[in-house]
Scaffold this motif. Sequence first.
Motif, short mmCIF file in Angstrom:
data_model
loop_
_atom_site.label_atom_id
_atom_site.label_comp_id
_atom_site.label_asym_id
_atom_site.label_seq_id
_atom_site.Cartn_x
_atom_site.Cartn_y
_atom_site.Cartn_z
N GLY A 16 -3.76 6.18 6.23
CA GLY A 16 -2.70 6.65 7.11
C GLY A 16 -2.33 5.63 8.17
O GLY A 16 -3.19 4.92 8.71
N GLY A 17 -1.04 5.56 8.46
CA GLY A 17 -0.55 4.59 9.44
C GLY A 17 -0.13 5.23 10.74
O GLY A 17 0.87 4.83 11.34
N GLY A 18 -0.88 6.25 11.18
CA GLY A 18 -0.53 6.97 12.41
C GLY A 18 -0.74 6.13 13.67
O GLY A 18 -1.15 4.97 13.62
N LEU A 38 -10.95 -5.30 5.05
CA LEU A 38 -10.12 -4.27 5.67
C LEU A 38 -8.96 -3.88 4.76
O LEU A 38 -8.27 -4.75 4.22
CB LEU A 38 -9.55 -4.79 7.00
N THR A 39 -8.76 -2.57 4.60
CA THR A 39 -7.66 -2.07 3.77
C THR A 39 -6.99 -0.89 4.47
O THR A 39 -7.67 -0.05 5.05
CB THR A 39 -8.19 -1.59 2.40
N LEU A 40 -5.67 -0.86 4.42
CA LEU A 40 -4.89 0.29 4.89
C LEU A 40 -4.16 0.89 3.71
O LEU A 40 -3.48 0.18 2.97
CB LEU A 40 -3.88 -0.12 5.97
N ILE A 41 -4.31 2.21 3.52
CA ILE A 41 -3.59 2.93 2.47
C ILE A 41 -2.65 3.92 3.14
O ILE A 41 -3.09 4.81 3.88
CB ILE A 41 -4.54 3.68 1.52
N THR A 42 -1.37 3.77 2.88
CA THR A 42 -0.37 4.65 3.49
C THR A 42 0.86 4.67 2.60
O THR A 42 1.14 3.68 1.92
CB THR A 42 -0.02 4.16 4.92
N PRO A 43 1.61 5.77 2.53
CA PRO A 43 2.74 5.83 1.60
C PRO A 43 3.96 5.04 2.03
O PRO A 43 4.84 4.79 1.21
CB PRO A 43 3.05 7.34 1.54
N ASP A 44 4.06 4.63 3.29
CA ASP A 44 5.27 3.97 3.77
C ASP A 44 4.91 2.79 4.65
O ASP A 44 3.97 2.86 5.45
CB ASP A 44 6.13 4.96 4.56
#
Length: 383
Positions: A16-18, A38-44
Amino acid sequence: MQENYYPRQKKLVLIGGGHSHAIVLRLLGKNPLPGLSLTLITPDQYTPYSGMLPGHIAGFYNYAECHIFLQNLCKFAHVELYLDQVIGLDFKNHHVLCANRPAVDFDILSIDIGSTPAKLSVSGAAEYTIGAKPVAQLLEHWYKLQETVAENPQKQLSIGIVGGGAGGVELALSMQAGLQRLETKNLEVHLFQRSGELMPNHHLSVRQIMERILINKDVKLHLSETVCQVVPRNDKLEIKCESGLVVECDQVFWVTQASAPNWVKNSGIGTDETGFILVDDNLQSVSHPQIFAAGDIATMINYHLPKAGVFAVRQGKPLYDNLRRMVLGKSLQPYKPQKDYLSLISTGDGRALATRGDFTLPPHQLLWHWKDCIDRRFMAQFQ
């Protein structure tokens, strides 16, 4: 000697990119941790800043001014960005399960995915209404509505907003202002609230002021009305209430009580009765110590916090500190939320109301400028 303190290639995955994660990414970029994947998973790749969203809808900000570009932020923090939807967790194999890509390994997990309005219990709501979240979906429908109005400003238009909390009230006022900028001549805005008062979590003075503003701006208030069904009828939507009231609208926006996605509870993480992740004062899951959560998706067991963006912002630095401490094998530090917080509520017309605890200042242009300065200063961190 210093290198001995850093685990080799420990994998930290952010879901999530909150707001909290945006702050974590900025701080990781400024203070990198060697030996950490480091990994970020977010739909947008764009994440909206909730504080400026009503102003964007009302026409005061463009898209770029109120969205954080996660791709640039991830480059700055040396974070791998996967644009995908998380659908579950596999704790046995330490995997994050995604909709469109192979599973992602993790050692430490942090979740900041916000919330969505709860509407599954109301017949037709999931099929025919537009949730206030996810914001990308809301804005897609909003832009199409603006195009329709711009093409034919004389056409009669009726929009319904279900949910009379702060989010619903701000959305009603900002949508009305945004459409009036397009010189629409025949606009009706209907606001439905289950209780007899708007914004029940706010002080009485705030509720009274905002109700007067809505009435003065000719927003149709339907208080003590519980929406029980939304059905299509002749290219319109009928909003049916338990009282028997039926209102026809062209589009209906849903801004009711927040809910969590099903995959969170189904994964086996400890949650509250509404599916939000239970965390202790360290923002650490009470059931899985390798998991952290912040923002709307988290419920602190020792504090009763509203689902408000101000807490997601305030949790960003403590979350970063504890993730760093976890990686380094140090003891965690508790986050203590403030009891009272400043709330600046926009009225869609270049004014804002200020409230903190029992203290309230009525809407004024200077308060809007104050809010604008605060919001722009927050966004400037990510440029």
